[in-house]
Design an enzyme around this catalytic site. Sequence first.
Site, PDB file in Angstrom:
ATOM      1  N   GLY A 226     -73.278  54.696  64.146  1.00  0.00           N
ATOM      2  CA  GLY A 226     -72.612  53.846  63.174  1.00  0.00           C
ATOM      3  C   GLY A 226     -73.494  52.872  62.423  1.00  0.00           C
ATOM      4  N   GLU A 264     -76.119  57.247  69.556  1.00  0.00           N
ATOM      5  CA  GLU A 264     -75.848  58.442  68.736  1.00  0.00           C
ATOM      6  C   GLU A 264     -75.941  58.166  67.242  1.00  0.00           C
ATOM      7  OE1 GLU A 264     -71.750  59.161  69.742  1.00  0.00           O
ATOM      8  OE2 GLU A 264     -72.296  60.539  71.335  1.00  0.00           O
ATOM      9  N   PRO A 265     -77.091  57.755  66.712  1.00  0.00           N
ATOM     10  CA  PRO A 265     -77.156  57.527  65.264  1.00  0.00           C
ATOM     11  C   PRO A 265     -77.106  58.845  64.484  1.00  0.00           C
ATOM     12  CG  PRO A 265     -79.336  57.351  66.232  1.00  0.00           C
ATOM     13  CD  PRO A 265     -78.371  57.527  67.378  1.00  0.00           C
ATOM     14  N   GLY A 266     -76.456  58.812  63.344  1.00  0.00           N
ATOM     15  CA  GLY A 266     -76.458  59.949  62.426  1.00  0.00           C
ATOM     16  C   GLY A 266     -77.057  59.496  61.104  1.00  0.00           C
ATOM     17  N   ARG A 267     -76.264  58.725  60.365  1.00  0.00           N
ATOM     18  CA  ARG A 267     -76.658  58.269  59.036  1.00  0.00           C
ATOM     19  C   ARG A 267     -78.062  57.660  58.999  1.00  0.00           C
ATOM     20  NH1 ARG A 267     -72.858  56.551  55.318  1.00  0.00           N
ATOM     21  NH2 ARG A 267     -71.437  56.321  57.070  1.00  0.00           N
ATOM     22  N   ARG A 304     -68.988  60.740  48.626  1.00  0.00           N
ATOM     23  CA  ARG A 304     -68.905  59.383  49.175  1.00  0.00           C
ATOM     24  C   ARG A 304     -68.395  58.338  48.173  1.00  0.00           C
ATOM     25  NH1 ARG A 304     -72.052  56.607  51.237  1.00  0.00           N
ATOM     26  NH2 ARG A 304     -70.798  55.978  53.023  1.00  0.00           N
ATOM     27  N   TYR A 308     -65.112  56.702  49.748  1.00  0.00           N
ATOM     28  CA  TYR A 308     -65.314  55.362  50.329  1.00  0.00           C
ATOM     29  C   TYR A 308     -65.700  54.326  49.285  1.00  0.00           C
ATOM     30  CZ  TYR A 308     -66.273  58.898  53.877  1.00  0.00           C
ATOM     31  OH  TYR A 308     -66.219  60.019  54.658  1.00  0.00           O
ATOM     32  N   CYS A 334     -63.397  68.394  37.229  1.00  0.00           N
ATOM     33  CA  CYS A 334     -62.173  68.090  36.487  1.00  0.00           C
ATOM     34  C   CYS A 334     -61.355  67.042  37.221  1.00  0.00           C
ATOM     35  CB  CYS A 334     -61.373  69.361  36.292  1.00  0.00           C
ATOM     36  SG  CYS A 334     -62.346  70.652  35.520  1.00  0.00           S
ATOM     37  N   GLU A 335     -61.911  65.891  37.436  1.00  0.00           N
ATOM     38  CA  GLU A 335     -61.226  64.771  38.088  1.00  0.00           C
ATOM     39  C   GLU A 335     -61.798  63.480  37.531  1.00  0.00           C
ATOM     40  OE1 GLU A 335     -59.675  64.367  41.566  1.00  0.00           O
ATOM     41  OE2 GLU A 335     -59.474  66.514  41.989  1.00  0.00           O
TER      42      GLU A 335
HETATM   43  N1  LLP Z   1     -70.937  59.450  67.165  1.00  0.00           N
HETATM   44  C1  LLP Z   1     -69.677  59.827  66.864  1.00  0.00           C
HETATM   45  C2  LLP Z   1     -68.751  60.131  67.950  1.00  0.00           C
HETATM   46  C3  LLP Z   1     -69.276  59.912  65.536  1.00  0.00           C
HETATM   47  O1  LLP Z   1     -68.033  60.275  65.232  1.00  0.00           O
HETATM   48  C4  LLP Z   1     -70.187  59.625  64.505  1.00  0.00           C
HETATM   49  C5  LLP Z   1     -69.796  59.695  63.103  1.00  0.00           C
HETATM   50  C6  LLP Z   1     -71.500  59.255  64.858  1.00  0.00           C
HETATM   51  C7  LLP Z   1     -71.837  59.176  66.204  1.00  0.00           C
HETATM   52  C8  LLP Z   1     -72.558  58.925  63.848  1.00  0.00           C
HETATM   53  O2  LLP Z   1     -72.200  57.860  63.022  1.00  0.00           O
HETATM   54  P1  LLP Z   1     -73.261  57.326  61.951  1.00  0.00           P
HETATM   55  O3  LLP Z   1     -74.446  56.809  62.733  1.00  0.00           O
HETATM   56  O4  LLP Z   1     -73.644  58.479  61.082  1.00  0.00           O
HETATM   57  O5  LLP Z   1     -72.537  56.287  61.217  1.00  0.00           O
HETATM   58  N2  LLP Z   1     -68.418  60.800  56.237  1.00  0.00           N
HETATM   59  C9  LLP Z   1     -68.582  59.395  56.456  1.00  0.00           C
HETATM   60  C10 LLP Z   1     -69.114  59.074  57.838  1.00  0.00           C
HETATM   61  C11 LLP Z   1     -68.259  59.633  58.960  1.00  0.00           C
HETATM   62  C12 LLP Z   1     -68.837  59.372  60.330  1.00  0.00           C
HETATM   63  C13 LLP Z   1     -68.152  60.174  61.361  1.00  0.00           C
HETATM   64  N3  LLP Z   1     -68.615  59.966  62.697  1.00  0.00           N
HETATM   65  C14 LLP Z   1     -69.492  58.808  55.378  1.00  0.00           C
HETATM   66  O6  LLP Z   1     -69.995  59.536  54.531  1.00  0.00           O
HETATM   67  O7  LLP Z   1     -69.695  57.592  55.335  1.00  0.00           O
END
Ligand code: LLP
Length: 404
Positions: A226, A264-267, A304, A308, A334-335
């Site tokens: 997150g 658990e970082p993603g972004r 995005r 958001y 077309c939006e």
């Molecule tokens: N762990 C779990 C269980 C999650 O559901 C997520 C993201 C993450 C880790 C990683 O979160 P991050 O570090 O990436 O914030 N589509 C949206 C973001 C949805 C995130 C879903 N879950 C956007 O573009 O902002």
Amino acid sequence: MYPEDSSVDGGALRIGGCDAADLAREFGTPAYVVAENDLRARAREFVEAFGRQHPGPGEVVYASKAFPCTAVLRVFAEEGLGCDVASGGELHLALRAGFAPERLYLHGNAKSDAELAMALEHGVGTVVLDNEQEADRLLALGGGPRLLARVTPGVDADTHEHILTGQAGSKFGMPPEVARELAERVDLAGLHMHIGSQIRSLDPYRRAVAALARVGDFDVYDLGGGLGVPYVPGDEAVEPAAWVEGMVAAAHAELGSGKELVLEPGRALVAGAGVTLYRVESVKPGLAGERIVAVDGGMSDNLRPMLYGAAYHVDVAGRLGQPGVTCTVVGKHCESGDVLARDVSLPDPRPGDVLVTPVTGAYGHAMANNYNGVPRPPVIFCADGDARVVVRRETYEDLHGRDL
Ligand code: LLP
């Protein structure tokens, strides 16, 4: 705004040693360009900070939904991260990219029996249980994986409501008392939380970890991801190392220092490594005299802004740093909501110019779609002056390949 591995020379932008305008010519537009060295640098930053702060057991896990493609997952597997998968499809991809099954975490609030069976069959290390019924279904299929219970800590964070997940009313996880009951009849190794995404302060995490501490005493705590990133100049965000430090400090204070911790970082691992290249198709005045710049992509490659209200920075590839005029950059769909960036300053944009939007590595490719029959863009990895296609552009044939 640009990847660690980029430079600007006389207004020309280079990513991983490759000129952005040249990349647009060679590979076409729109295109996702990824600085491979930036991905690796971010992974090392997380892993090193985690090792410094928490020498005990635990790991950093890549939330693969942020940028799900083989090459990106392979980089993080090579860098020693674990991997979070949220569906059978993401599990399939992680195995294909070379992750050891025991380093995988299966998530999801509506896992099917088929997905649970797939996890058992492949030896997935950890299943994060969302609810009691899922726990029973998994145990009926057989045991094996380590089990964590996802707790809804009841914490609000300052982010868009669509990406808030730990608050009362969230569809994710179980109330603390349900986790407590579950622990009495199921062998739970620990607890999981994930309070949301694009979060820019440590405070809600601290409150959420305190909520976990009240559930009971476990061996493993997965604190989710997150961490937010800056999208436009002036955006404030917590640095990865400071986030890791804050998360670990909260865990040590609330849970004790001997626990196994998982982040658990993603972004934050992928966002800054990626930029999107577009070609300008037209520039025209609007009714209020505004300048409307239309490009060859839009909501099909970046949802995005629409989902958001996300803001992005935009530059003209060969003319960075030049004085500009205020423009609205719109997509080709077309939006009316298909607007990539409002009120951005661009130096006299003209048809044929290449536009660049930085910080599109996260959830761009991931949520790409084919609205209006627009093929999804390729992913180009750049490093040390070399560019290679790691995901090819979709073709018109691909679009209709499933039609019977
Ligand atoms: N762990 C779990 C269980 C999650 O559901 C997520 C993201 C993450 C880790 C990683 O979160 P991050 O570090 O990436 O914030 N589509 C949206 C973001 C949805 C995130 C879903 N879950 C956007 O573009 O902002």
